[in-house]
Design a protein around this motif. Structure first.
Motif, PDB file in Angstrom:
ATOM      1  N   SER A  50       0.934  -1.146   0.047  1.00  0.00           N
ATOM      2  CA  SER A  50       0.001  -0.007  -0.054  1.00  0.00           C
ATOM      3  C   SER A  50       0.774   1.206   0.194  1.00  0.00           C
ATOM      4  CB  SER A  50      -0.931  -0.102   1.118  1.00  0.00           C
ATOM      5  OG  SER A  50      -1.573   1.231   1.183  1.00  0.00           O
ATOM      6  N   ILE A  51       1.999   1.244   0.739  1.00  0.00           N
ATOM      7  CA  ILE A  51       2.856   2.445   0.875  1.00  0.00           C
ATOM      8  C   ILE A  51       3.404   2.490  -0.327  1.00  0.00           C
ATOM      9  CG2 ILE A  51       4.950   3.275   1.889  1.00  0.00           C
ATOM     10  CD1 ILE A  51       3.984   2.031   4.720  1.00  0.00           C
ATOM     11  N   PHE A  52       3.994   1.608  -1.030  1.00  0.00           N
ATOM     12  CA  PHE A  52       4.668   1.768  -2.285  1.00  0.00           C
ATOM     13  C   PHE A  52       3.819   2.235  -3.511  1.00  0.00           C
ATOM     14  CE2 PHE A  52       6.085   0.234  -6.311  1.00  0.00           C
ATOM     15  CZ  PHE A  52       7.526   0.645  -6.449  1.00  0.00           C
ATOM     16  N   VAL A  53       2.556   1.769  -3.392  1.00  0.00           N
ATOM     17  CA  VAL A  53       1.639   2.297  -4.473  1.00  0.00           C
ATOM     18  C   VAL A  53       1.281   3.582  -4.452  1.00  0.00           C
ATOM     19  CG1 VAL A  53      -0.732   1.987  -5.403  1.00  0.00           C
ATOM     20  CG2 VAL A  53       0.737  -0.042  -5.096  1.00  0.00           C
ATOM     21  N   SER A  54       1.010   4.198  -3.047  1.00  0.00           N
ATOM     22  CA  SER A  54       0.541   5.451  -2.560  1.00  0.00           C
ATOM     23  C   SER A  54       1.742   6.447  -2.896  1.00  0.00           C
ATOM     24  CB  SER A  54       0.347   5.515  -1.152  1.00  0.00           C
ATOM     25  OG  SER A  54      -0.986   4.723  -0.868  1.00  0.00           O
ATOM     26  N   VAL A  55       2.997   6.289  -2.674  1.00  0.00           N
ATOM     27  CA  VAL A  55       4.102   6.954  -3.097  1.00  0.00           C
ATOM     28  C   VAL A  55       4.196   7.334  -4.203  1.00  0.00           C
ATOM     29  CG1 VAL A  55       6.492   7.205  -2.914  1.00  0.00           C
ATOM     30  CG2 VAL A  55       5.555   6.563  -0.778  1.00  0.00           C
ATOM     31  N   GLN A  56       4.182   6.154  -5.080  1.00  0.00           N
ATOM     32  CA  GLN A  56       4.079   6.296  -6.662  1.00  0.00           C
ATOM     33  C   GLN A  56       2.991   7.161  -7.228  1.00  0.00           C
ATOM     34  OE1 GLN A  56       6.922   5.232  -7.754  1.00  0.00           O
ATOM     35  NE2 GLN A  56       7.223   4.647  -5.554  1.00  0.00           N
ATOM     36  N   GLU A  57       1.705   7.024  -6.494  1.00  0.00           N
ATOM     37  CA  GLU A  57       0.649   7.750  -7.179  1.00  0.00           C
ATOM     38  C   GLU A  57       0.461   9.201  -6.589  1.00  0.00           C
ATOM     39  OE1 GLU A  57      -2.678   5.159  -6.287  1.00  0.00           O
ATOM     40  OE2 GLU A  57      -2.588   4.035  -7.759  1.00  0.00           O
ATOM     41  N   HIS A  58       1.090   9.657  -5.426  1.00  0.00           N
ATOM     42  CA  HIS A  58       0.671  10.851  -4.883  1.00  0.00           C
ATOM     43  C   HIS A  58       1.890  11.593  -4.651  1.00  0.00           C
ATOM     44  CE1 HIS A  58      -3.435   9.493  -4.219  1.00  0.00           C
ATOM     45  NE2 HIS A  58      -3.144   8.576  -3.705  1.00  0.00           N
ATOM     46  N   TRP A 186      12.701   4.404  -6.060  1.00  0.00           N
ATOM     47  CA  TRP A 186      12.011   4.070  -7.191  1.00  0.00           C
ATOM     48  C   TRP A 186      11.732   5.437  -7.710  1.00  0.00           C
ATOM     49  CZ3 TRP A 186      11.007  -1.010  -9.014  1.00  0.00           C
ATOM     50  CH2 TRP A 186      10.174  -0.869 -10.176  1.00  0.00           C
ATOM     51  N   LEU A 187      11.080   6.412  -7.029  1.00  0.00           N
ATOM     52  CA  LEU A 187      10.402   7.755  -7.303  1.00  0.00           C
ATOM     53  C   LEU A 187      11.719   8.472  -7.846  1.00  0.00           C
ATOM     54  CD1 LEU A 187       8.101   9.414  -7.685  1.00  0.00           C
ATOM     55  CD2 LEU A 187       8.717  10.381  -5.213  1.00  0.00           C
ATOM     56  N   LEU A 188      12.867   8.644  -6.789  1.00  0.00           N
ATOM     57  CA  LEU A 188      13.969   9.418  -7.391  1.00  0.00           C
ATOM     58  C   LEU A 188      14.747   9.058  -8.513  1.00  0.00           C
ATOM     59  CD1 LEU A 188      15.294   9.928  -3.782  1.00  0.00           C
ATOM     60  CD2 LEU A 188      14.135  11.649  -5.146  1.00  0.00           C
ATOM     61  N   LEU A 189      14.730   7.705  -8.785  1.00  0.00           N
ATOM     62  CA  LEU A 189      15.331   7.314 -10.193  1.00  0.00           C
ATOM     63  C   LEU A 189      14.227   7.476 -11.225  1.00  0.00           C
ATOM     64  CD1 LEU A 189      16.745   3.748  -8.734  1.00  0.00           C
ATOM     65  CD2 LEU A 189      18.013   5.802  -9.071  1.00  0.00           C
ATOM     66  N   GLY A 190      13.230   7.920 -11.120  1.00  0.00           N
ATOM     67  CA  GLY A 190      12.370   8.029 -12.231  1.00  0.00           C
ATOM     68  C   GLY A 190      11.864   6.648 -12.959  1.00  0.00           C
ATOM     69  N   LEU A 191      11.874   5.858 -12.389  1.00  0.00           N
ATOM     70  CA  LEU A 191      11.381   4.688 -12.766  1.00  0.00           C
ATOM     71  C   LEU A 191       9.862   4.627 -13.121  1.00  0.00           C
ATOM     72  CD1 LEU A 191      13.324   1.847 -10.753  1.00  0.00           C
ATOM     73  CD2 LEU A 191      14.112   2.587 -12.914  1.00  0.00           C
ATOM     74  N   PRO A 192       9.584   3.717 -14.208  1.00  0.00           N
ATOM     75  CA  PRO A 192       7.949   3.870 -14.163  1.00  0.00           C
ATOM     76  C   PRO A 192       6.956   3.580 -13.356  1.00  0.00           C
ATOM     77  CG  PRO A 192       9.067   2.130 -15.888  1.00  0.00           C
ATOM     78  CD  PRO A 192      10.084   2.958 -14.766  1.00  0.00           C
ATOM     79  N   ASN A 193       5.962   4.161 -12.977  1.00  0.00           N
ATOM     80  CA  ASN A 193       5.172   3.555 -11.823  1.00  0.00           C
ATOM     81  C   ASN A 193       3.908   3.048 -12.275  1.00  0.00           C
ATOM     82  OD1 ASN A 193       3.687   5.970 -12.959  1.00  0.00           O
ATOM     83  ND2 ASN A 193       4.114   7.237 -11.366  1.00  0.00           N
ATOM     84  N   ASP A 194       3.920   2.705 -13.719  1.00  0.00           N
ATOM     85  CA  ASP A 194       2.670   1.783 -13.957  1.00  0.00           C
ATOM     86  C   ASP A 194       2.795   0.765 -15.020  1.00  0.00           C
ATOM     87  OD1 ASP A 194       3.399   3.358 -15.994  1.00  0.00           O
ATOM     88  OD2 ASP A 194       1.770   4.130 -16.434  1.00  0.00           O
ATOM     89  N   GLN A 195       4.253   0.520 -14.932  1.00  0.00           N
ATOM     90  CA  GLN A 195       4.571  -0.755 -15.786  1.00  0.00           C
ATOM     91  C   GLN A 195       5.381  -1.585 -14.941  1.00  0.00           C
ATOM     92  OE1 GLN A 195       3.642  -1.423 -18.539  1.00  0.00           O
ATOM     93  NE2 GLN A 195       2.390   0.679 -18.959  1.00  0.00           N
ATOM     94  N   PRO A 196       5.320  -2.996 -15.279  1.00  0.00           N
ATOM     95  CA  PRO A 196       4.003  -3.463 -15.912  1.00  0.00           C
ATOM     96  C   PRO A 196       2.851  -3.556 -14.889  1.00  0.00           C
ATOM     97  CG  PRO A 196       5.361  -5.425 -14.737  1.00  0.00           C
ATOM     98  CD  PRO A 196       6.475  -4.025 -14.385  1.00  0.00           C
ATOM     99  N   SER A 197       1.724  -3.167 -15.726  1.00  0.00           N
ATOM    100  CA  SER A 197       0.521  -2.830 -15.148  1.00  0.00           C
ATOM    101  C   SER A 197      -0.125  -3.582 -14.452  1.00  0.00           C
ATOM    102  CB  SER A 197      -0.402  -2.200 -16.195  1.00  0.00           C
ATOM    103  OG  SER A 197      -0.617  -3.468 -17.054  1.00  0.00           O
ATOM    104  N   PHE A 198       0.216  -4.987 -14.690  1.00  0.00           N
ATOM    105  CA  PHE A 198      -0.528  -5.994 -13.715  1.00  0.00           C
ATOM    106  C   PHE A 198       0.066  -6.148 -12.492  1.00  0.00           C
ATOM    107  CE2 PHE A 198       2.934  -8.291 -16.184  1.00  0.00           C
ATOM    108  CZ  PHE A 198       3.711  -8.767 -15.362  1.00  0.00           C
ATOM    109  N   ALA A 199       1.449  -5.898 -12.329  1.00  0.00           N
ATOM    110  CA  ALA A 199       2.104  -5.849 -11.207  1.00  0.00           C
ATOM    111  C   ALA A 199       1.721  -4.890 -10.064  1.00  0.00           C
ATOM    112  CB  ALA A 199       3.779  -5.829 -11.340  1.00  0.00           C
ATOM    113  N   PHE A 200       1.887  -3.711 -10.704  1.00  0.00           N
ATOM    114  CA  PHE A 200       1.237  -2.557  -9.849  1.00  0.00           C
ATOM    115  C   PHE A 200      -0.413  -2.625  -9.492  1.00  0.00           C
ATOM    116  CE2 PHE A 200       4.998  -0.409 -11.089  1.00  0.00           C
ATOM    117  CZ  PHE A 200       5.246   0.422 -10.173  1.00  0.00           C
ATOM    118  N   GLN A 201      -1.227  -3.319 -10.401  1.00  0.00           N
ATOM    119  CA  GLN A 201      -2.513  -3.568 -10.014  1.00  0.00           C
ATOM    120  C   GLN A 201      -2.517  -4.624  -8.878  1.00  0.00           C
ATOM    121  OE1 GLN A 201      -5.067  -4.822 -13.218  1.00  0.00           O
ATOM    122  NE2 GLN A 201      -6.954  -4.478 -12.301  1.00  0.00           N
ATOM    123  N   ALA A 202      -1.877  -5.660  -9.102  1.00  0.00           N
ATOM    124  CA  ALA A 202      -1.796  -6.746  -8.101  1.00  0.00           C
ATOM    125  C   ALA A 202      -1.303  -5.883  -6.698  1.00  0.00           C
ATOM    126  CB  ALA A 202      -0.553  -7.750  -8.279  1.00  0.00           C
TER     127      ALA A 202
END
Length: 325
Positions: A50-58, A186-202
């Motif tokens: 939850s924390i990982f996803v929230s940081v990427q989204e917000h 992850w955020l500082l490195l500028g890595l994609p926050n929605d790929q692969p989509s199935f992983a982030f959805q899970a």
């Protein structure tokens, strides 16, 4: 008035889910090990996700600066809280076995099992980055300092023979905090926050388990502890006053007068989140830590149960006060 009514309705939702856990445990739906299993699932898997996803989204790299500014106020609040708690323990001559428990009760909060569900109910996912500020300070405070106050208050050990406790890095770096650190990198490195989509959805689905499971867990704990064992003695009242009055008042004063002095423009949502988190109930693990240090387990259990029940009344009042700050 709207804010007050919103907070009341949010608390009612929380209470209903807690009541579900309480009732199902009462009727034997959950085994004795179920609460521990839920706790592990939440703290080691669901909450980090939850924390990982929230940081990427917000969060963005630009917004990290404001989070750094926000760290100062809960950190100062914790330091001031410890100083006041120490004075209270000394002046009022709290007995050994309760002193470390009381100081932790005043300063450290149950951010995972109550704080996060409450934060989501009151402010939504957009406030998650601000919740993480308080969570970070609270975690370091608990496992880097608070735990030693309890261990060093062991009434069965002479002061001259106290063993030196080593810093427990496993406690200081729990999985939710690791998830936060990984998310920031992850955020500082500028890595994609929605790929692969199935992983982030899970990860999102798993993260969504945190709120309902946390509240069911609290319901089970309350059922096991019993709601008819309250004892409002002097030390219990001191703990409750420290947790629900002293901690939020200190943080409100720090934000109100400290932010202008430091020229910090803290978002209003951040201010609300930090203050509400400062008034969440006491650590659920206090009785366990007290037992390990031969402290007063009944006292620790009593104040944890009382604070968990009374926060239902405290939160709407606090939200009402925040409208005028």
């Amino acid at each position: 008035m709207d804010t007050f009514l919103t907070s009341v309705s949010s608390v009612i939702v929380i209470v209903l889910i807690m009541a579900l856990g309480f009732i199902l445990r009462k009727f034997g739906w959950f085994s004795d090990s179920f609460a521990g299993n839920i706790s592990n699932l939440i703290t080691k898997i669901a909450l980090p996700a939850s924390i990982f996803v929230s940081v990427q989204e917000h969060l963005t790299r630009d917004s990290l600066r404001s989070l750094g500014e926000g760290l100062i106020f809960p950190a100062l609040g914790v330091i001031i809280g410890y100083l006041i708690a120490y004075l209270v323990v000394k002046v009022l001559k709290v007995c050994p076995g309760r002193r470390g428990i009381l100081m932790n009760a005043i300063v450290n909060a149950n951010t995972i099992f109550i704080g996060m569900p409450l934060n989501n109910a009151l402010f939504g996912a957009k406030a998650m980055p601000y919740f993480l500020i308080y969570y970070l300070i609270n975690t370091v405070s608990t496992w880097a300092f608070g735990i030693f106050l309890i261990y060093n208050d062991d009434p069965t050990v002479d002061k001259a023979n106290k063993q030196k406790r080593k810093l427990n890095w496993q406690k200081l770096l729990p999985m939710p905090l690791v998830g936060f650190v990984v998310a920031i990198i992850w955020l500082l490195l500028g890595l994609p926050n929605d790929q692969p989509s199935f992983a982030f959805q899970a990860l999102s689905y798993v993260g969504n388990l945190v709120t309902p499971l946390s509240l069911i867990y609290i319901g089970i704990v309350l059922c096991d502890a019993g709601l008819n064992n309250f004892k409002f003695d002097r030390d219990s009242v001191l703990a409750l006053m420290g947790r629900f009055v002293l901690s939020p008042v200190v943080l409100i004063l720090l934000i109100k007068f400290g932010a202008p002095i430091l020229h910090f423009d803290l978002p209003h949502l951040m201010q609300q989140t930090l203050v509400v988190q400062s008034a969440t109930p006491m650590l659920a693990v206090l009785p366990i830590l007290a037992d390990e240090a031969h402290g007063d387990v009944k006292y620790a259990t009593n104040i944890v149960v009382m604070s968990t029940v009374l926060f239902i009344v405290v939160v709407p009042i606090l939200m009402g006060i925040l409208q005028f700050i």
